[in-house]
Design a protein around this motif. Sequence first.
Motif, PDB file in Angstrom:
ATOM      1  N   ILE A  49      62.266  52.775  55.231  1.00 30.58           N
ATOM      2  CA  ILE A  49      61.812  52.585  56.620  1.00 30.58           C
ATOM      3  C   ILE A  49      62.681  51.543  57.322  1.00 30.58           C
ATOM      4  O   ILE A  49      63.110  51.733  58.465  1.00 30.58           O
ATOM      5  N   LEU A  50      62.962  50.427  56.641  1.00 29.07           N
ATOM      6  CA  LEU A  50      63.817  49.386  57.217  1.00 29.07           C
ATOM      7  C   LEU A  50      65.217  49.927  57.504  1.00 29.07           C
ATOM      8  O   LEU A  50      65.803  49.613  58.547  1.00 29.07           O
ATOM      9  N   THR A  51      65.739  50.751  56.620  1.00 30.04           N
ATOM     10  CA  THR A  51      67.061  51.332  56.837  1.00 30.04           C
ATOM     11  C   THR A  51      67.057  52.230  58.069  1.00 30.04           C
ATOM     12  O   THR A  51      68.033  52.265  58.827  1.00 30.04           O
ATOM     13  N   SER A  64      76.683  41.499  58.303  1.00 31.26           N
ATOM     14  CA  SER A  64      76.191  41.204  56.955  1.00 31.26           C
ATOM     15  C   SER A  64      74.769  41.723  56.745  1.00 31.26           C
ATOM     16  O   SER A  64      74.424  42.186  55.655  1.00 31.26           O
ATOM     17  N   PHE A  65      73.948  41.695  57.789  1.00 28.58           N
ATOM     18  CA  PHE A  65      72.582  42.214  57.670  1.00 28.58           C
ATOM     19  C   PHE A  65      72.601  43.727  57.464  1.00 28.58           C
ATOM     20  O   PHE A  65      71.886  44.257  56.611  1.00 28.58           O
ATOM     21  N   VAL A  66      73.416  44.433  58.238  1.00 33.67           N
ATOM     22  CA  VAL A  66      73.515  45.893  58.103  1.00 33.67           C
ATOM     23  C   VAL A  66      74.029  46.248  56.710  1.00 33.67           C
ATOM     24  O   VAL A  66      73.473  47.114  56.033  1.00 33.67           O
ATOM     25  N   GLY A  71      73.068  48.245  51.475  1.00 33.09           N
ATOM     26  CA  GLY A  71      73.343  48.005  50.053  1.00 33.09           C
ATOM     27  C   GLY A  71      72.074  48.022  49.219  1.00 33.09           C
ATOM     28  O   GLY A  71      72.033  48.630  48.131  1.00 33.09           O
ATOM     29  N   ILE A  72      71.031  47.378  49.714  1.00 36.26           N
ATOM     30  CA  ILE A  72      69.745  47.384  49.002  1.00 36.26           C
ATOM     31  C   ILE A  72      69.185  48.802  48.954  1.00 36.26           C
ATOM     32  O   ILE A  72      68.687  49.248  47.924  1.00 36.26           O
ATOM     33  N   PRO A 128      77.236  51.204  57.940  1.00 32.16           N
ATOM     34  CA  PRO A 128      77.894  49.908  58.151  1.00 32.16           C
ATOM     35  C   PRO A 128      79.383  50.050  58.458  1.00 32.16           C
ATOM     36  O   PRO A 128      79.939  49.248  59.202  1.00 32.16           O
ATOM     37  N   LEU A 129      80.017  51.096  57.932  1.00 33.01           N
ATOM     38  CA  LEU A 129      81.429  51.305  58.242  1.00 33.01           C
ATOM     39  C   LEU A 129      81.611  51.673  59.712  1.00 33.01           C
ATOM     40  O   LEU A 129      82.530  51.177  60.368  1.00 33.01           O
TER      41      LEU A 129
END
Length: 151
Positions: A49-51, A64-66, A71-72, A128-129
């Motif tokens: 959901i967060l993604t 860095s947050f993205v 990553g998580i 993120p890219l």
Amino acid sequence: MQITSALYKFAYCVTLVIILAILLQGVPFGSVTTTPKALLLWAYVAVVILTGVVAVVFRRLSRSFVWGVVGIFCAFFTWQNWFGPGGFFIQTETHSFDPTAAAAESARFNRQAAISYVVIMIWFLSLPLLRQFSRRTGAKNLGAAVPPKPQ
């Protein structure tokens, strides 16, 4: 460019919704016997959901947050789908009683699973890219109206 961004975000979020639906419907949350595994599954649901939220507003968030959220998410996705209950890449049945045919089927399944995994990881890491690329080029209308950083 704004239409492309909207289509990308839509496709990314649809992918996450499909994963979430399969996760909530197909993973046996009730039959998980160990508490840590159940907690990991619920944490995975929260991370999916967060993604999705990050995918919608990725231009407003720090790089860095993205990267951290994606990553998580990728770590949870890898754990659940290769090692967790109800994983996509865990072979659950064979269609032959012949040991040689069963071994060949298992090898074919593992090859297809590995290829699918690589394609899916490339898709997830594209967020993120793309965020990094859009910031670098100063492309407008990819997300929020955030001006490029002064140089």
